[in-house]
Design an enzyme around this catalytic site. Structure first.
Site, short mmCIF file in Angstrom:
data_model
loop_
_atom_site.label_atom_id
_atom_site.label_comp_id
_atom_site.label_asym_id
_atom_site.label_seq_id
_atom_site.Cartn_x
_atom_site.Cartn_y
_atom_site.Cartn_z
CG HIS A 131 -0.38 0.26 2.53
ND1 HIS A 131 -0.06 -0.75 3.41
CD2 HIS A 131 -0.06 1.41 3.16
CE1 HIS A 131 0.43 -0.24 4.51
NE2 HIS A 131 0.44 1.08 4.40
CG ASP A 161 0.08 -4.12 2.87
OD1 ASP A 161 0.28 -3.52 1.79
OD2 ASP A 161 -0.02 -3.52 3.96
CB SER A 235 3.43 1.86 5.88
OG SER A 235 2.14 1.88 6.38
#
Length: 498
Positions: A131, A161, A235
């Site tokens: 993402h 992911d 992230s």
């Protein structure tokens, strides 16, 4: 990430108080005449001896952690499904990714996505989150020595992911890969990343839980839950054990505000590394598919099916022409193991199957009609686009069976061709037109649902349904396999007394 519950507010306050080792010299008691012999008591073992010092770990691992900057164009992101993620579960998106009002997920727009990553090989392979780079026109990686390199997205996988990047460089510092399967709740872990753009920030905490199923959209990921402080920009950064080995990739947080609230989720590194070679060779990840929809074995299911306990995954639906269908699985089966590995909960099954290559032969340990048996299944390749959601039709009032013909107090009717097409029901089943029984209503039955089975017995007419329910006595728990809004699952209904 999306749990089934989409309403309500969960507040979790986590307090950790360090336990310090403290030794105190006890004074000898004065002699007491005619005293009873003292009972010797062993001292309790010291469970916590102090807090760790992470300075050496950070010095060794820090050079292998990078910043990732992705310029997102105005074109639509391939990850449009994020609109289904509840507001309380958020990926660590930077400010360029708007957070809309309640009930909506994050929406992408043109801008810059800022995240983290880590170098897994000296020749320039970098791991980060899908993402972070999804929909990117350009990706740049900034090394700790401030060199800025253009990165190519070698491959990316939405389910895990995970994204694999490549920069043109040699002799780069790398991280060491650990074993996420060995993690246990209570172990110390450390995160290094760029929260809110503050590069190489270090936070620490403990593993709160392992094997978490936090989202149906990522049902193949048994997430690591921690209380490590994670925010936007973390992230793709590494989660490390105390030996400085990467055990996870920081991916998501639980939040009602968009900021850290004490619950963070990381992708197990074992899972991520299993995808690396596939991403290198084909740019995508292939997974095994069994072809079933499963649910939890509830206390009512234990009673209704006569199960020994609530361990396993209850088969709600077997997809047509799937490996499960060819092997003879059917709704009502309870999958208890895969190649000898226990399936304690329904969420355990998808990661076990998805981690296997298409074409693999697996042995499923089942409970069927209360008896244990093994079935061998050859997995096919998972097709992410096969699942479809059907609308709930309005139940017509004609040709319904009279109320009271069965002990559950439900009126049903046969399905016509149009209703079958709309509901995706190929054969059998009866459409509920009215629910008069209080227990049936409390269980969730409603007009427009389709009853496919009573227990493990299929029904194809109102008369067949009534025959199967005729023997049910007050206090019995009846398991009805029901299709509603494109999903098939069992409903447990306890027969009311007189």
């Amino acid at each position: 990430m999306t749990p089934h519950a989409r309403h309500g507010l969960l507040t979790l306050l986590m307090l950790t108080t360090p336990l310090a080792a403290c030794a105190q010299q006890a004074e000898a008691p004065a002699p007491v005449a005619a005293a009873a012999p003292a009972v010797a008591q062993s001292a309790a073992p010291q469970l916590v001896t102090g807090l760790p010092d992470f300075t050496q770990l950070v010095e060794q691992v820090g050079p292998g952690v990078v910043n990732v900057e992705a310029k997102i164009g105005s074109r639509a992101s391939a990850q449009g499904e994020e609109g289904d993620i509840p507001e309380i579960f958020r990926r660590m998106l930077p400010p360029e990714f708007q957070m809309p009002g309640p009930g909506q997920g994050p929406q992408r727009r043109g801008g810059t996505s800022i995240g983290s990553g880590f170098i897994i090989s000296a020749d320039g392979y970098v791991l980060t989150n899908h993402h972070v780079v999804d929909g990117a026109d350009e990706v740049k990686v900034t090394l700790p020595d401030r060199r800025e390199l253009t990165a190519k997205v070698v491959g990316s996988d939405q389910q895990y992911d995970v994204a694999l990047l490549k920069v043109e460089a040699k002799g780069l510092p790398t991280v060491r890969i650990g074993n996420s399967a060995a993690l246990k709740p209570g172990q110390w872990v450390v995160a290094i990343g760029s929260p809110l753009g503050l590069d190489h920030s270090v936070t620490a905490g403990i593993v709160s839980a392992v094997g978490r199923s936090a989202s149906p959209e990522q049902r193949y990921v048994p997430f690591i839950q921690t209380d490590v402080a994670i925010n936007q920009g973390n992230s793709g950064g590494p989660l490390l054990n105390t030996r400085g080995e990467v055990v996870g990739i920081n991916s998501q947080i639980f939040s009602v505000s968009g900021g850290y609230m004490g619950i963070s989720f990381a992708i197990p590194i074992d899972l991520a590394m299993s995808a690396v070679e596939q991403l290198k060779s084909s740019g995508k990840v292939s997974r095994g598919q069994l072809g079933v929809q499963v649910g939890a074995v509830t206390a009512d299911a234990v009673k209704g099916f006569g199960l020994p306990d609530n361990r396993g995954a209850l088969v709600n639906e077997v997809l047509t022409s799937s490996p499960a269908a060819k092997a003879g699985l059917s709704p009502g089966d309870v999958i208890r193991s895969v190649n000898g590995r226990p399936v304690n909960d329904s969420s355990d099954l998808p990661p076990l199957i998805g981690a296997m290559a298409p074409g693999s032969k697996v042995t499923l340990g089942l409970l069927r009609d209360g008896k244990a048996r093994d079935i061998t299944v050859t997995l096919s390749e998972l097709d992410e686009g096969t699942a479809a959601r059907d609308s709930l039709p309005t139940a017509p009032e004609r040709d319904a069976t009279p109320a009271g013909r069965n002990p559950l107090g439900i009126q049903t009717q046969s399905l016509d061709a149009n209703s079958r097409k709309q509901l995706g029901v190929e054969s059998g089943g009866v459409l509920i037109s009215r629910v008069e029984g209080a227990a049936a209503r409390e269980a969730g039955l409603a007009p427009g649902m389709v009853v496919l089975q009573v227990g493990r017995t299929k029904v194809d007419s109102p008369a067949a349904l009534d025959r199967e329910l005729a023997s049910a006595k007050a206090g019995d728990t009846v398991m009805l396999l029901v299709r509603v809004r494109g999903v098939t699952r069992f409903f447990a209904v306890t027969v009311e007394k007189g």
